[in-house]
Write a protein that holds these residues in place. Structure first.
Motif, PDB file in Angstrom:
ATOM      1  N   GLU A  12      19.920  -3.915   7.417  1.00 30.88           N
ATOM      2  CA  GLU A  12      19.580  -2.491   7.464  1.00 30.88           C
ATOM      3  C   GLU A  12      18.622  -2.169   8.606  1.00 30.88           C
ATOM      4  OE1 GLU A  12      18.105  -1.260   3.696  1.00 30.88           O
ATOM      5  OE2 GLU A  12      19.942  -1.770   2.618  1.00 30.88           O
ATOM      6  N   GLU A  13      18.189  -3.195   9.354  1.00 29.48           N
ATOM      7  CA  GLU A  13      17.274  -3.027  10.485  1.00 29.48           C
ATOM      8  C   GLU A  13      15.969  -2.336  10.055  1.00 29.48           C
ATOM      9  OE1 GLU A  13      19.376  -1.041  13.611  1.00 29.48           O
ATOM     10  OE2 GLU A  13      20.540  -2.839  14.149  1.00 29.48           O
ATOM     11  N   LYS A  14      15.416  -2.821   8.945  1.00 27.64           N
ATOM     12  CA  LYS A  14      14.161  -2.288   8.446  1.00 27.64           C
ATOM     13  C   LYS A  14      13.173  -3.419   8.185  1.00 27.64           C
ATOM     14  CE  LYS A  14      15.842   1.933   6.182  1.00 27.64           C
ATOM     15  NZ  LYS A  14      15.928   2.697   4.906  1.00 27.64           N
ATOM     16  N   VAL A  15      11.895  -3.101   8.387  1.00 28.94           N
ATOM     17  CA  VAL A  15      10.839  -4.041   8.019  1.00 28.94           C
ATOM     18  C   VAL A  15       9.857  -3.309   7.114  1.00 28.94           C
ATOM     19  CG1 VAL A  15      10.966  -5.551  10.034  1.00 28.94           C
ATOM     20  CG2 VAL A  15       9.581  -3.476  10.142  1.00 28.94           C
ATOM     21  N   TYR A  16       9.370  -4.030   6.125  1.00 33.08           N
ATOM     22  CA  TYR A  16       8.354  -3.494   5.211  1.00 33.08           C
ATOM     23  C   TYR A  16       7.082  -4.299   5.426  1.00 33.08           C
ATOM     24  CZ  TYR A  16      12.402  -1.319   3.032  1.00 33.08           C
ATOM     25  OH  TYR A  16      13.530  -0.594   2.808  1.00 33.08           O
ATOM     26  N   ILE A  17       6.036  -3.612   5.828  1.00 30.78           N
ATOM     27  CA  ILE A  17       4.770  -4.274   6.149  1.00 30.78           C
ATOM     28  C   ILE A  17       3.821  -4.152   4.960  1.00 30.78           C
ATOM     29  CG2 ILE A  17       2.900  -4.455   7.820  1.00 30.78           C
ATOM     30  CD1 ILE A  17       5.697  -4.775   9.026  1.00 30.78           C
ATOM     31  N   ASP A  18       3.454  -5.288   4.385  1.00 32.50           N
ATOM     32  CA  ASP A  18       2.435  -5.322   3.333  1.00 32.50           C
ATOM     33  C   ASP A  18       1.098  -5.558   4.024  1.00 32.50           C
ATOM     34  OD1 ASP A  18       0.728  -5.746   1.243  1.00 32.50           O
ATOM     35  OD2 ASP A  18       1.917  -7.305   0.269  1.00 32.50           O
ATOM     36  N   ALA A  19       0.318  -4.463   4.171  1.00 25.47           N
ATOM     37  CA  ALA A  19      -0.928  -4.527   4.938  1.00 25.47           C
ATOM     38  C   ALA A  19      -2.164  -4.502   4.059  1.00 25.47           C
ATOM     39  CB  ALA A  19      -0.971  -3.365   5.927  1.00 25.47           C
ATOM     40  N   MET A  20      -2.026  -4.942   2.802  1.00 26.21           N
ATOM     41  CA  MET A  20      -3.166  -4.922   1.897  1.00 26.21           C
ATOM     42  C   MET A  20      -4.310  -5.803   2.395  1.00 26.21           C
ATOM     43  SD  MET A  20      -4.361  -3.544  -0.794  1.00 26.21           S
ATOM     44  CE  MET A  20      -2.964  -2.867  -1.679  1.00 26.21           C
ATOM     45  N   GLY A  21      -3.993  -6.808   3.211  1.00 21.34           N
ATOM     46  CA  GLY A  21      -5.018  -7.723   3.696  1.00 21.34           C
ATOM     47  C   GLY A  21      -5.720  -7.270   4.962  1.00 21.34           C
ATOM     48  N   LEU A  22      -5.457  -6.042   5.397  1.00 19.21           N
ATOM     49  CA  LEU A  22      -6.119  -5.520   6.597  1.00 19.21           C
ATOM     50  C   LEU A  22      -7.261  -4.586   6.189  1.00 19.21           C
ATOM     51  CD1 LEU A  22      -3.063  -4.601   8.854  1.00 19.21           C
ATOM     52  CD2 LEU A  22      -4.592  -6.564   9.103  1.00 19.21           C
ATOM     53  N   PRO A  23      -8.377  -4.633   6.903  1.00 19.29           N
ATOM     54  CA  PRO A  23      -9.466  -3.681   6.612  1.00 19.29           C
ATOM     55  C   PRO A  23      -9.081  -2.278   7.064  1.00 19.29           C
ATOM     56  CG  PRO A  23      -9.988  -4.958   8.570  1.00 19.29           C
ATOM     57  CD  PRO A  23      -8.722  -5.556   8.010  1.00 19.29           C
ATOM     58  N   GLU A  24      -9.750  -1.284   6.512  1.00 18.20           N
ATOM     59  CA  GLU A  24      -9.482   0.087   6.932  1.00 18.20           C
ATOM     60  C   GLU A  24      -9.839   0.249   8.407  1.00 18.20           C
ATOM     61  OE1 GLU A  24     -11.125   3.160   4.596  1.00 18.20           O
ATOM     62  OE2 GLU A  24     -10.274   2.433   2.699  1.00 18.20           O
ATOM     63  N   PRO A  25      -8.972   0.886   9.177  1.00 16.44           N
ATOM     64  CA  PRO A  25      -9.266   1.064  10.612  1.00 16.44           C
ATOM     65  C   PRO A  25     -10.404   2.061  10.805  1.00 16.44           C
ATOM     66  CG  PRO A  25      -7.296   2.285   9.998  1.00 16.44           C
ATOM     67  CD  PRO A  25      -7.686   1.481   8.792  1.00 16.44           C
ATOM     68  N   PRO A  26     -11.181   1.893  11.857  1.00 21.30           N
ATOM     69  CA  PRO A  26     -12.247   2.856  12.158  1.00 21.30           C
ATOM     70  C   PRO A  26     -11.658   4.224  12.496  1.00 21.30           C
ATOM     71  CG  PRO A  26     -12.501   0.825  13.424  1.00 21.30           C
ATOM     72  CD  PRO A  26     -11.146   0.784  12.818  1.00 21.30           C
TER      73      PRO A  26
END
Length: 263
Positions: A178-192
């Motif tokens: 389907e040419e899709k990616v799902y990014i699980d970004a729970m491990g990233l801090p909130e961006p400034p």
């Protein structure tokens, strides 16, 4: 006491009708002197009673003080009624007018307060229904997402923290069909403020980065799972922190996570 609550309490109607004690009268007079809203309400009540009295006894001219004196008695008295047109008959009409006006104003204030309460309850009900609907939608979206990333043929790539943020991590679920990616970004801090995370598809030899998209609305997305389109032949994925709007090429000094796609 709040002035609005004081006005709708009914004490002003009783004050106007002369049904309060001397102490209570002094208290109302003090409130009227201190608060223009109270004075305005008393004047409105007196005006309403005068207008109702004129409608009941149109041929009699009295001011408000005379009307109140006729009904403001401490003990009820038996009034001999002879025939229409006598003074006592008019007094009874004035008294009935005033008492009716007081009753109507009391009912109006009570109905106004009840209507306000009902409107507040209705707003709370609508808000609750909206919250329930949002929760149901969120649950459905989460269920659909879980079903998607658990499908057979989904490639899972773990992205490890890099020098700028060693504790960061993320996962990429890639549906090549389907040419899709799902990014699980729970491990990233909130961006400034003014910054945004950007996802990159990487070819390793030679190193060629292609932007997959931005992780926008990062703070408001509680699940921190983002769906992006990826038609590239990706050999690795990286996530960098970029100025709002994204960059044409990754800022390597702000590379937060990186992972190689397993073959």
């Amino acid at each position: 006491m709040d002035i609005k609550d004081y006005i709708v309490s009914g004490v002003l109607e009783l004050y106007v009708a002369g049904k309060l004690s001397e102490t209570e009268n002094l208290e109302v007079a003090a409130m009227a002197k201190e608060h223009v809203e109270v004075r305005t309400e008393i004047e409105a009540i007196e005006k309403a009673i005068l207008e109702l009295t004129r409608a009941t006894a149109p041929n009699t001219v009295l001011d408000f003080e005379e009307i109140r004196d006729k009904i403001a008695v401490s003990e009820p008295k038996v009034i001999p009624i002879t025939k229409p047109g006598t003074a006592w008959f008019n007094y009874v009409g004035w008294a009935a007018s005033v008492l009716l006006a007081v009753g109507l104003l009391w009912m109006y204030n009570n109905n106004l307060e009840l209507r306000t309460q009902m409107e507040a309850a209705s707003e709370e009900k609508l808000l609750l229904e909206e919250q329930i609907a949002n929760a149901n939608n969120s649950l459905e979206q989460t269920t659909d997402l879980l079903n998607t990333i658990r499908e057979k043929g989904i490639s899972v790539t773990s992205l490890a923290g890099q020098q700028v943020s060693p504790d960061s991590y993320a996962k990429v679920y890639w549906n090549k069909t389907e040419e899709k990616v799902y990014i699980d970004a729970m491990g990233l801090p909130e961006p400034p403020p003014g910054m945004v995370y950007q996802v990159w598809s990487l070819k390793l030899d030679p190193l060629t980065p292609t932007s997959v998209g931005l992780l926008e609305d990062f703070t408001s997305d509680e699940n921190r799972i983002f769906a992006l389109t990826n038609s590239n032949e990706s050999e690795a994925f990286g996530i960098t922190l970029e100025p709002a709007g994204g960059s044409e090429s990754p800022t390597l000094e702000q590379l937060y996570t990186l992972g190689v796609v397993s073959s």
